[in-house]
Write an enzyme that holds these catalytic residues in place. Structure first.
Site, PDB file in Angstrom:
ATOM      1  CG  HIS A 139       0.958  -4.223   5.657  1.00 23.70           C
ATOM      2  ND1 HIS A 139       0.814  -4.026   4.299  1.00 23.70           N
ATOM      3  CD2 HIS A 139       0.160  -3.300   6.253  1.00 23.70           C
ATOM      4  CE1 HIS A 139      -0.026  -3.027   4.095  1.00 23.70           C
ATOM      5  NE2 HIS A 139      -0.440  -2.571   5.270  1.00 23.70           N
ATOM      6  CD  GLU A 140      -0.150  -2.095   9.792  1.00 20.76           C
ATOM      7  OE1 GLU A 140       0.058  -0.870   9.780  1.00 20.76           O
ATOM      8  OE2 GLU A 140      -1.093  -2.629   9.185  1.00 20.76           O
ATOM      9  CG  HIS A 143       2.126   1.392   6.225  1.00 23.76           C
ATOM     10  ND1 HIS A 143       1.781   1.874   4.969  1.00 23.76           N
ATOM     11  CD2 HIS A 143       1.177   0.461   6.546  1.00 23.76           C
ATOM     12  CE1 HIS A 143       0.685   1.265   4.550  1.00 23.76           C
ATOM     13  NE2 HIS A 143       0.299   0.404   5.477  1.00 23.76           N
ATOM     14  CD  GLU A 202      -2.796   0.006   3.274  1.00 25.74           C
ATOM     15  OE1 GLU A 202      -2.554  -1.187   3.543  1.00 25.74           O
ATOM     16  OE2 GLU A 202      -2.793   0.898   4.131  1.00 25.74           O
TER      17      GLU A 202
END
Length: 281
Positions: A139-140, A143, A202
């Site tokens: 997920h990070e 970004h 997100e």
């Protein structure tokens, strides 16, 4: 009684500031939709990549100097194993990524432009399996891949450009009416532009991370279990409208959508030999 100066007189005294603010605001509006994120979403990213990389590297160096690092070698190897498997699944060329484990009990993780990944030891209390940890780190990384930091900084610059125009056109800078209007514009920009984009970021990072972990050989279904753990650990949340993060229920629902496609990527990766042997400490 002397007459009030015409607004144009104020502009005449500050032509460069006016032109800079106007150019920035017009530029953002004109370029909106010219770029696309990895999911095909229209976005505007005006900050040069080299500058974003420099900002990421500078922030990471500051954290390394100011925050304690874990002294547990087994834990560092475990987190490094999961993170490296995800990095190896990125399209080439992806460059070198740095991974740090911070001795911090809060369940947090981050990735910065320039290939910098940080994981708090407290995250291991929530992401309890290699697959769940892969969901967090993926997920990070998502970004970074989607240039969310660049997009957010571009938005902030656009807001500041709009506020500058309010100052330039004000007949009585510093008056109660002027300050009230300026604060209202800033609040409207925050809740009408910046927070909705953050929620979009997100959700997008969730999708990118889910598919990336699948390509790396981690079971993407663990991403839903991760947020079940987060919900159990986090307790109450702020109202969704004022939160920069989707609610846990919304997050799990959206992650479950298109899960069949992610599982197919996972099974394809496993068949190709992508089987990360990362063992928790």
């Amino acid at each position: 009684m002397p007459s009030k100066p015409h607004p144009s007189a104020s502009l005449a005294r500050r032509p460069r500031a006016f032109l800079s603010a106007l150019a920035l605001t017009a530029c953002v509006g004109a370029l909106s939709g010219c770029d696309e994120s990895p999911t095909g979403r229209k976005q505007v990213t005006l900050v040069p990549d080299a500058q974003m990389t420099a900002l990421g590297e500078q922030s990471f160096e500051q954290l390394l100097k100011s925050q304690p690092l874990s002294d547990n070698p087994r834990l560092r190897r475990y987190v490094g194993c999961v993170a490296q498997a995800l990095v190896d699944a990125l399209p080439q060329p992806h460059g070198e990524w740095s991974i740090a484990v911070f001795d911090d009990p809060t369940p947090n993780a981050f990735a910065l432009p320039g290939g910098k990944i940080g994981v708090h030891t407290g995250m291991l209390q929530v992401a309890r399996t290699p697959d769940q940890l892969a969901a967090v780190i993926g997920h990070e990384i998502g970004h970074v891949l989607a240039e969310h930091a660049n997009e957010r900084l571009t938005q902030e610059l656009a807001v500041q450009g709009g506020l500058m125009l309010v100052d330039l056109f004000a007949e009585e800078p510093g008056s109660f009416e002027h300050e009230a209007f300026r604060q209202a514009l800033g609040l409207g920009a925050q809740y009408g532009l910046l927070l909705p984009y953050s929620r979009t970021h997100e959700r997008e990072a969730d999708r990118i991370g889910r598919d990336l972990m699948a390509k790396a050989g981690f079971d993407p279904r663990a991403s839903v279990q991760l947020w079940q753990n987060m919900a159990a650990a986090g307790g109450g949340q702020p109202l969704a409208f004022l939160s920069t993060h989707p609610s846990h229920d919304n997050r799990m629902e959206e992650l479950a959508a298109e899960m069949d496609q992610a599982v197919a990527l996972y099974e394809e990766a496993r068949a190709a030999g992508q089987k990360p042997g990362c063992r928790p400490p």
